[in-house]
Structures are given as structure tokens and as C-alpha cells.
Enzyme design. Sequence first.
Site, short mmCIF file in Angstrom:
data_model
loop_
_atom_site.label_atom_id
_atom_site.label_comp_id
_atom_site.label_asym_id
_atom_site.label_seq_id
_atom_site.Cartn_x
_atom_site.Cartn_y
_atom_site.Cartn_z
N GLU A 176 1.01 -1.20 0.04
CA GLU A 176 -0.27 0.04 -0.04
C GLU A 176 0.95 1.40 -0.15
O GLU A 176 0.30 2.36 -0.43
CB GLU A 176 -0.74 0.04 1.07
N SER A 457 -49.48 -26.06 39.35
CA SER A 457 -49.15 -26.41 40.51
C SER A 457 -47.78 -25.85 41.07
O SER A 457 -47.47 -26.23 42.27
CB SER A 457 -49.28 -27.80 40.54
#
Length: 800
Positions: A176, A457
Site C-alpha cells: 500500500e 401447581s
Amino acid sequence: MRGIFHLIGLVLLGGVVIGAVALYSYASHLDGVIRTQFEGKRWALPARVYASPLEAFAGMNLKPGQFATELNALLYRETSADEGPGTVVRRGDSFELTTRGFAFWDGTESPRHLRVSFDGSKLSSIEALDGQPAPGLLRLEPIEIAGIYPAHHEDRILVRRSDLPQGLVDALTAIEDRSFFEHFGIDFKGVIRATVVNMRAGRTVQGASTLTQQLVKNFFLSSERTFSRKLNEMLMAVLIEWHYSKDEILEAYSNEIYLGQDGARAVHGFGLAARFYFDRPLGELELPQMALLAGLVKGPSYYDPRRHPERALERRNLVLDAMAEQGKLTPGQLAAAKAAPLGVSERGQSGGLTRYPIFIDLVQRQLRESYREEDLTSEGLRIFTTLDPRVQADAEDSIVSMLPQLEKSRRMKADTLQGAAVVVRPDNGEVMALVGGRDVRLAGFNRILDARRPAGSLLKPAVYLAALEDPQQFTLATSIPDQPFTWHLPGGGGDWSPRNYEKNFRGRVILRYALAHSMNVPTAWIAKQIGMDRVVDILHRLGARQDLKPYPALVLGAADLSPFEIAQMYQTLASGGYRAPLRAIREVTAQDGKPLTRYPLEIEQVVQPGPAYLVVNAMQAVVREGTATAVYRTLDRKLNLAGKTGTTDDLRDSWFGGFSGNLMTLVWVGRDDNRPTGLTGANGALRVWIDMMNKFNLEPVEMAQPQDVQMASIDPGSGGLADGNCGRALSLPFISGSAPRALAPCHAGYVPPEGYDAAPGDAGDGTEAPAAQEPRSREKPAEPAPATDSIGDFFKRLMQ
């Protein structure tokens, strides 16, 4: 003529001066923008969310396979020899590993070289191989389970210049910006070189932007290709080079550069890209992998190694060639690197979403009590949670595998049933696992937190607990009528006549038996005696948050509660009456590791130890002899597990909540459309619960007997005192002074009422039994009960 040239000269000079002033002013403006952003907070950093770390010690119940799974989740690489942090050498049931170290909320763990050995299902030893003392506790780094992202969905893991491997720096500059360390922001030689190359090729094949210019474009400018933008880019590049060092610029570039897309999440920076593409920290990458990352800078989508591996391989090798050309690689290194595979992980796209959406939803809700939304999406907070990945995986597996089996047993269409599970540590309320449905990765409606289902329950233990708080009226041995009765509701509310699930009646049963077998009529009778206000009070004390109305049907579960609320209630029961708010967060730290808001353990005693101890004893009877006896077909009876089944009207909801000494697990099975499932708590949720608990490392329930509790031997049929003549006697706990004084019919000192003909089986079968009686002297027999003794007097004596 001279005057004209003089005038032109003045005009030009003035123009130059004005232009210079304008340029200076504009440059000053750009300079201010650059310095403000570079010296302030540069990025909005997502909060990082971590699971609970594995804390291992010698003697711990942990299998070698579980340890290997943990290391795999932490991205440890299995090698043939130690290669530094993040590597492990496995030899049978022995692991030689070098940990990475981690900055926890309570201090930093340094990397260690250790040998961890196993013997069967136990961790047998932890040895130090680095010359330091062996640690008594090995705490691995936690698994990152989620991020809380900013609105623009950018994500990055910040790295310092010192964290950048030299190989990556060499690869990046080679492909780059080969003159990065020499130029002042603009590489004029590079511009000329690129122009020549492009002219020869007849197209653009090489760019001339420096890393500094790329940083400016990504950090400050748009991507439009205009002359003015290019001038701004060049001017700002020079200004950045003027103020900041090459290392500072390289660090900023390495954290800003865009390197891929993970669904809705944008992957920025080499730190995150290393994990996204290779499932490794940046510092553990090899040269070919670094070259690939550098190559992706040019076009992350075009060179995506998962979608276009051929392009990615060609680009990577081009980077390696450039490095060799500049003397960064020897011919041998180049050949070896180019021969290496891409090495990209095979994981699919996650869209940046967590694997645990239901749990993270809970985390975010609890975080919002202390933090603003912008704090969570920009400050880089580190959030340490209570999630145990191993427990979570086992819980998920049970829900996913058992629901199809339940559907098959009921001949249901596939994908009809849904399920949910909550796993909690009883002692401190830490949520270890949450499963919100059979699609465990699906975010959306949170069944754990937001679904309101009839509890059935599961509420019965609260009714019995409220009764046991009055030991002068109720004990585990108190005889309760199981006979038809009508509850006249006040205020013109009509009448209510409860019925048992089996549609039959047993006459009389002791309280412990009634809870163990989930009997409706005795439960309702108890609630009528103690009053509904006491029932509502105990439900709220245990952890219910809803505004519960004191209607009698509440005692049989006619209350819509979330699984999370019910789990809170059962945590309180499992801890012996100490309510610890269920929490998903342990600690929160700043990005630099500084502790922020603490989430300390908050425990409140809401039930006295005695009644809590008694109700847990009755819940253990549910498992040993009641509606959940299937538990001990596979689990060890020595675990002394406790729990309660729950079934709602028309078999729409199937529940089971139960606990060992170290884990409380709640399971729900039902349908989202609320249609009947045909499943009770025992043949639905309980089966899932058993499968789940079989996978966990369980400890037995060993509640310390409170000082005000004493044991007594009781006949289960009559509730009276038993002796050696009573073959089916029970040893039950009682609050001091509340144990029965009446003798059971099987007791040697018992004298039956006049006219009573005892028959085998009258005691201990749960049916009506003859009254127990007060002890009598063997030397002087007591007078027989008068013949006029009514059945009412008979039951009054029985209740004493």
C-alpha cells in the site's frame, strides 16, 4: 504600458496574498478539525460482553472433553509443542497450555504455562511449567459472547502500535505505501510511478494514495471522487504528518481501515479482522494470514476469502511477492508462505449477532438501570456476565433434542411445541443459562422475560410454606381433609368447589403427602384456613412481581407469571428462604480495566430457616415418592433433589422446577398458540429437566438443619408418632415444640377407640386412618373413649 504591467502585478500579488490568507485560514480550519478528532475520542466503541470465565481447581468435577470444548471456544490452537499464548498440547487426559492472560475486573491474570491433568470426570492437578508457583485456581480468559453496537453498526477491537506484528506492518507498507516511513503525507515519487504503470496498462492498476491519505479519506472525508476532495485529502495528510508521528498514524490507520462486512456489522481494523477471518487474536497470526489482511485493504468485498477464495489467494500471493521484492522475505520464506492455505475459519456469517440473544436481552435490561444507551454503544465498556457457556450448551441441547421426542410421544406435528429453561445458582441468584425456545439463536420475543403463562401447581409450595410458618396450626404431619368442600367467596363472588386432577378423594392425608402428590383439594383447604392474603404475601416475598389478586383459584396456579419470575421464587426456596435477585451481570469496567458500577451480591432473608427447611423436605418427597419419581430412574438418589411439577387447565402448560445443591433449573413446555399439549408436568417438562440435569455436574442438596428444628418419627397414614412397630415410619422435621404428641395406630402404646376394628393397610397408604392418640401409660391403661364420641371430635383429636 509600464503602468499597466505594474497594475497587473499588483493584482496578481494581491490575488496571491488573498489566496494565501484564504489557504491559511482553510488550512487552520482543517487543522482544528484534525486535532480535535485525533486528540479526543476517535471512535464509538461497542460494549464487549463476556461470559463467566472457567475457574478450575484440583478436585473439581470437570471432564477432559468439557475442558477441551472450553479451550476450543477460546480459540486455542492444538499444536505438537508449546508455541506461546493461545496454544495447547493434548496428551490423552493431560493438557499443556500457555494461557493468554486477561484483565479482569479484580486484576490482571498474566500468561501462564501449565499442565492440567484429569482423572476420569475430575480435574486431578494443575502444575506450573514456567518456573512459577502452581496456581491454586486456574482462571481462563472469558469468552466474548456479544457486543452492543453503535447505530452505524461499526465494530472494531482497538490495537496499539506495539500490538501490530512486524510482519503485518511489512506487508501493509509493501503493498500500500512502500515509502510510508520516508514521505511527509504525499508520495510524489509514488504518483509518478503509478502514472507510468497505469499509462502502460491502459487502465488504473496502481494507486498512489499513501496510508496517511487513506486514513484521511476514511476518517474525515466521503468516498466521492472529485478534485476538491482530493485536494482536501492531500492537504489534511500533510497536516496530520506535521502533528503526529508515523507510529501514531499507523496505529490510527490500523484501527480505522474497513476490512469486511459481517451481516449488518462493519468490520473495521486489523484487531477485529483477525478474529473475524481467522478466529485468532492479531498477535497469533502467521505471515500468510497477515499478508491476506494487508491484501484485503484494496477491496474487502472483491477479495472476500470466504466468497472468492481464488481472488483472495492471488491477492495474498501478490502481497508476499511485494514483500520479497523489497527484501522483507527470503526466497525460502516466500515459497513456504505462498504454499500455505488461506487458513480462513469456516464459521458462517453471524451478522454481528450474539449466539445468546435471550441472555443478552436480560443483560441489556439490567444494564439500562445504570447506563445510558450512548454509554453502552460508544464507551467501550467491558461487561462481565454470569453466563456459563458449558451449562448453556447443555440446556440448549436438551430443549432442542427433547421437544421432538415429546411431539412424537403425543403424535404431534413437528415443530408444534416450544420450550424454555432457566438455570440459576441458588446461593447467589446468578443466571447461568437461559433458553428461550427451540431456535436458540433467534432474537425477538423473549419467552423467559415477557411470556406470561399460568403457573399451575408450581405455586403450591408457596401455599404450604405459608401454612408451615404457623407451626402451632400446621406441620408436615398435620392431617388434612381431602373431601369435597365449597368455598363461599365474599362480596357475591359465588362459590368455588376445587377438584383433584384424578377426580377422586382420599379422605384424609398428611400435609407432606398432599404436596408430594400435588393434590388440589387439600391445597385449597389449607389456603382457606390461613387466608388468601397470607398466600399473596408469601408469593411476593418469594419473588413474584405481578399484582396478584387474592382469588382462591390462585392457589392452584391461576396466575400468569413469566418463567423468570417463577425461577426467582424457586431460587428463594432452594436457598432456604434467602432471596437473591436473579442477575446476569457480575461487574462492568471501562475500556482500560477500571471498575465502574459494581453489581454486588444482594441477599434478603424473606422466610425463616425453619419453615423453609420443612417445605424443601416436602419438595424432596415430590421427587422421591410423588409426581416426579421418574427423576431417580436416571439420577442418583443421593443427590436428595427437590422440585415440583406443574400442569395447567386442559394440559396447556407443562412445568417443572427443581434444584440440586448447586443448580436450580426451571423448564416450561407448551405451545405459542396456547392450545392443549396433552402433557402434564410429569410427562412433559420433567422429562426435559431430567435430560438437562443429567448433563450438569450436580451437588447434593445438603441444607443445614436449623437450630429450631427437631426430627420425629411419624406414621405417614395418621400423622401420629411412630415407633419400631411402625414399618413405614417417616423421620420428619418439625419446628421445636410442634411435633405431634398423639400416637399412631401402629405405635405399641396406642389403644384403638372402642368399636374400631383395625385392618391391615389402614396406616401409611394415604387414605383415612384411625386417629392418633396421646401417649398412655402401659402400667395403667387409659379408659376407652366414650361411645358418644362424634366423628367431629374424632377429627379434632386427629388434628392435635
